[in-house]
Scaffold this motif. Structure first.
Motif, mmCIF file in Angstrom:
data_model
loop_
_atom_site.group_PDB
_atom_site.id
_atom_site.type_symbol
_atom_site.label_atom_id
_atom_site.label_comp_id
_atom_site.label_asym_id
_atom_site.label_seq_id
_atom_site.Cartn_x
_atom_site.Cartn_y
_atom_site.Cartn_z
ATOM 1 N N ALA A 1 32.665 -42.454 48.803
ATOM 2 C CA ALA A 1 33.866 -41.816 48.270
ATOM 3 C C ALA A 1 34.573 -41.001 49.346
ATOM 4 O O ALA A 1 35.807 -40.956 49.397
ATOM 5 N N TYR A 2 33.804 -40.365 50.219
ATOM 6 C CA TYR A 2 34.405 -39.590 51.308
ATOM 7 C C TYR A 2 35.208 -40.494 52.252
ATOM 8 O O TYR A 2 36.252 -40.090 52.759
ATOM 9 N N LYS A 3 34.764 -41.735 52.455
ATOM 10 C CA LYS A 3 35.509 -42.679 53.299
ATOM 11 C C LYS A 3 36.864 -43.024 52.679
ATOM 12 O O LYS A 3 37.769 -43.464 53.370
ATOM 13 N N ILE A 4 36.971 -42.810 51.382
ATOM 14 C CA ILE A 4 38.236 -43.055 50.677
ATOM 15 C C ILE A 4 39.054 -41.767 50.647
ATOM 16 O O ILE A 4 40.106 -41.660 51.287
ATOM 17 N N TYR A 5 38.568 -40.781 49.914
ATOM 18 C CA TYR A 5 39.332 -39.566 49.635
ATOM 19 C C TYR A 5 39.385 -38.598 50.807
ATOM 20 O O TYR A 5 40.265 -37.747 50.860
ATOM 21 N N GLY A 6 38.480 -38.742 51.755
ATOM 22 C CA GLY A 6 38.509 -37.912 52.955
ATOM 23 C C GLY A 6 39.346 -38.502 54.068
ATOM 24 O O GLY A 6 39.596 -37.863 55.085
ATOM 25 N N SER A 7 39.807 -39.728 53.878
ATOM 26 C CA SER A 7 40.630 -40.391 54.885
ATOM 27 C C SER A 7 42.031 -39.778 54.911
ATOM 28 O O SER A 7 42.693 -39.700 53.869
ATOM 29 N N PRO A 8 42.511 -39.341 56.069
ATOM 30 C CA PRO A 8 43.861 -38.766 56.143
ATOM 31 C C PRO A 8 44.948 -39.731 55.649
ATOM 32 O O PRO A 8 45.935 -39.299 55.071
ATOM 33 N N ILE B 1 47.879 -38.229 47.822
ATOM 34 C CA ILE B 1 47.319 -37.884 46.520
ATOM 35 C C ILE B 1 47.382 -36.379 46.274
ATOM 36 O O ILE B 1 47.499 -35.598 47.211
ATOM 37 N N THR B 2 47.273 -36.003 45.016
ATOM 38 C CA THR B 2 47.398 -34.594 44.641
ATOM 39 C C THR B 2 46.059 -33.872 44.612
ATOM 40 O O THR B 2 46.006 -32.684 44.360
ATOM 41 N N MET B 3 44.996 -34.586 44.898
ATOM 42 C CA MET B 3 43.661 -34.002 44.889
ATOM 43 C C MET B 3 43.509 -33.000 46.038
ATOM 44 O O MET B 3 44.057 -33.192 47.112
ATOM 45 N N LYS B 4 42.736 -31.946 45.780
ATOM 46 C CA LYS B 4 42.446 -30.972 46.826
ATOM 47 C C LYS B 4 41.750 -31.673 47.996
ATOM 48 O O LYS B 4 40.927 -32.573 47.805
#
Length: 174
Positions: free
Chosen positions: A23-30, A36-39
């Motif tokens: 998940a970090y490879k997705i949501y942590g990707s710049p 996205i609006t996620m923190k």
């Protein structure tokens, strides 16, 4: 969703805490996070905390609302995420959103997974699904069109007055 959804190439299933690194490879990707609006998620530990919240909240969401992992069947890797949630501020319209890790872009996975989730949502009684995107997010706009969503205009009623393109999909569009 009680059972995972399958497409020709993908499995759509609930997130687990074991998915934190993927998940970090997705949501942590710049490249993903900028849209996205996620923190912001700074590391795998932070992503694990986000997943804990998602996993805890999932059973309390009334279908079709939820968040799911997208797994590529060929190698059993989590390559993305999907969600259906109520759009702010009035919580009347359901928003579909998708995120894929950048190395999974350009293979039609977002379109394939989104269509499967939309069909499932309509089976749950949903009458329409929306997607919103910033006008400069050309990839999201192109994906909404490939899914078969109809452009219905621009609005600033969602997400703190940010100007967004709005797309809609109805059962008759299937």
């Amino acid at each position: 969703m009680t059972a995972p959804l399958r497409t020709e190439r993908l499995l759509i299933r609930h997130w687990t805490l074991d998915d934190a690194e993927a998940a970090y490879k997705i949501y942590g990707s710049p490249e993903v996070a900028r849209w996205i609006t996620m923190k912001e998620v700074d590391d795998v530990s932070a992503m694990r905390s986000v997943l804990e919240a998602w996993v805890e909240a999932q059973p309390n969401l009334v279908p079709p609302a939820g968040r799911w992992a997208v797994v590529r069947l060929a190698d059993n890797e989590v390559i993305g995420g999907l969600s259906l949630r109520l759009l702010p501020p009035f919580e009347e319209d359901f928003e579909l959103n998708w995120q894929l890790r950048p190395d999974a872009w350009g293979h039609g996975y977002a379109t394939e997974a989104s269509r499967a989730l939309i069909r499932w949502a309509f089976d749950q009684g949903l009458e329409e699904v929306f997607a919103v995107a910033r006008p400069e997010n050309k990839r999201a706009i192109a994906t909404a069109r490939r899914i078969g969503m109809e452009w219905v205009g621009e609005t600033d009623k969602y997400y703190d007055g940010r100007r967004l393109q709005v797309f809609r999909y109805r059962p008759s569009d299937l």
